[in-house]
Scaffold this motif. Sequence first.
Motif, PDB file in Angstrom:
ATOM      1  N   THR A 263      34.697  44.046  47.597  1.00 41.04           N
ATOM      2  CA  THR A 263      36.267  44.086  46.738  1.00 41.04           C
ATOM      3  C   THR A 263      36.050  43.029  45.606  1.00 41.04           C
ATOM      4  O   THR A 263      35.349  42.022  45.361  1.00 41.04           O
ATOM      5  CB  THR A 263      37.417  43.472  47.568  1.00 41.04           C
ATOM      6  OG1 THR A 263      37.003  42.111  48.104  1.00 41.04           O
ATOM      7  CG2 THR A 263      37.421  44.416  48.834  1.00 41.04           C
ATOM      8  N   ALA A 264      37.251  43.277  44.656  1.00 42.06           N
ATOM      9  CA  ALA A 264      37.088  42.479  43.273  1.00 42.06           C
ATOM     10  C   ALA A 264      37.319  40.762  43.518  1.00 42.06           C
ATOM     11  O   ALA A 264      36.866  40.196  43.059  1.00 42.06           O
ATOM     12  CB  ALA A 264      38.457  43.140  42.372  1.00 42.06           C
ATOM     13  N   ILE A 265      38.268  40.708  44.729  1.00 41.46           N
ATOM     14  CA  ILE A 265      38.424  39.402  45.006  1.00 41.46           C
ATOM     15  C   ILE A 265      37.127  38.529  45.554  1.00 41.46           C
ATOM     16  O   ILE A 265      37.022  37.270  45.356  1.00 41.46           O
ATOM     17  CB  ILE A 265      39.223  39.283  46.217  1.00 41.46           C
ATOM     18  CG1 ILE A 265      39.909  37.960  46.277  1.00 41.46           C
ATOM     19  CG2 ILE A 265      38.824  39.659  47.442  1.00 41.46           C
ATOM     20  CD1 ILE A 265      40.784  37.298  45.142  1.00 41.46           C
ATOM     21  N   GLN A 266      36.115  39.390  45.938  1.00 38.11           N
ATOM     22  CA  GLN A 266      34.748  38.654  46.540  1.00 38.11           C
ATOM     23  C   GLN A 266      34.111  38.205  44.972  1.00 38.11           C
ATOM     24  O   GLN A 266      32.990  37.348  45.428  1.00 38.11           O
ATOM     25  CB  GLN A 266      34.002  39.661  47.095  1.00 38.11           C
ATOM     26  CG  GLN A 266      34.963  39.863  48.781  1.00 38.11           C
ATOM     27  CD  GLN A 266      33.930  41.081  49.547  1.00 38.11           C
ATOM     28  OE1 GLN A 266      33.759  42.102  49.105  1.00 38.11           O
ATOM     29  NE2 GLN A 266      33.431  40.561  50.568  1.00 38.11           N
ATOM     30  N   LYS A 267      34.378  38.826  44.197  1.00 40.43           N
ATOM     31  CA  LYS A 267      33.659  38.417  42.893  1.00 40.43           C
ATOM     32  C   LYS A 267      33.915  36.767  42.483  1.00 40.43           C
ATOM     33  O   LYS A 267      33.045  36.142  41.929  1.00 40.43           O
ATOM     34  CB  LYS A 267      34.187  38.893  41.401  1.00 40.43           C
ATOM     35  CG  LYS A 267      33.650  40.205  41.144  1.00 40.43           C
ATOM     36  CD  LYS A 267      34.045  40.766  39.936  1.00 40.43           C
ATOM     37  CE  LYS A 267      33.479  42.106  39.832  1.00 40.43           C
ATOM     38  NZ  LYS A 267      33.753  42.779  38.274  1.00 40.43           N
TER      39      LYS A 267
END
Length: 408
Positions: A263-267
């Motif tokens: 997911t984008a938040i994991q970036k």
Amino acid sequence: MEFWFTYLLEGSLGILLVVLFYKIIIEDLTFFSLARITLLALLGAAVLLPLFSFDFQWFSESPIRPINTSLLWVEGQVNPENVTDSYSSFNWGLLLISIYLVGVVYSLSRLILGILKTLTWISESEKLNFGSYIIVVNQKFIPASFFSFILLPESPQRSKEYDQILLHESVHIQKGHTWDVLFLQVIKSLFWFNPAIYLLEKQLREIHEFQADQEVTNSYSPIAYSRLLLKQLSKDCGLQFMNNFNQFQTKKRIMMMNKTKSTAIQKNRFLLGIPLVVLMIGLFSCNMAVSQSELTGTWTGTDFQFEQTEGPDLSAMIEGGRALHEGGKLMLNEDGTMEISTEKGEVNGSGVWKKVDDKTLLIHDKSGEVTYYEIISATDKELITKHDVEMDTPMGKVAGTITLTYKR
């Protein structure tokens, strides 16, 4: 020599921290391009930061000073870095550095010969144009890429399998993966003794394969491509700078292909690389102790203490040393030269100096005498040193410790 031992130790620790960062923080993410950039950037920081010293002095004119500026030759003088301990019966440092250099020469020679061998095979092989790339056909090859060349064991056939292989290898070329591997091989040659560099090499190559596999599965079925990977399993070609189609854990590559996209938040995990760089700066580059520049200047002797450990009482000689020191000048110049003069201005010694480590000052005078001074205390206004002395006199051997105090 001491500089290189320190650099190799700190660089090795930095590489280990990068390996742990990848393994713990980002290995399970599917942002392969970002992972590649992060890994290469952190590797660069790990091997470059130990070369610099950041002096945290608010009013310093030059807050960033390369560590090895103190290793420069001083014209007409002896370089203190080359001074050896006359009391050492065997130079273990020279032995270790010789073993290290043999490893470096062997690793670099193997790399260079491998490149020359590949270029020779390419020059002797059949070549086919494939868009902006060149397909090189030779039975000695397995599917691989090398700069703008796609290496194949036989001429490509019009089939989905060959199309997938060509697409996979073309991704390696587009991304410039050969340059990554060559960069890492040079660093591996310098740190050949460090097991962590081999783990980091494996991590970088995995990222390369994940990137190429991701591009292929965007156009072809992951199931069909997985079958192709299993079908193509074969021995590695042994050339450590190539990206081989089937060179790494096929099971892990198949699992990553079918893994749910991160997911984008994991970036945000990649941002943890910033504290890691800060940590490496703190460990390798922050000079919180007294620096070479802080010692530079003219110091006036104010106190002389002699603690005798051996020999007859020679009070007159001790008082003579006190008279020479108190009111005398110790001049430590920016260019590495030094001079000692009496209170009346008479030169009592000259030579070269350097700060060996956080607590050691080395002075090598023109007569060839080398003295190591332990820095007990150092501030803007006061410097206190201590060193051991030993001398033969007509009345017998005298030994002890001299503590010298200076004011700026």
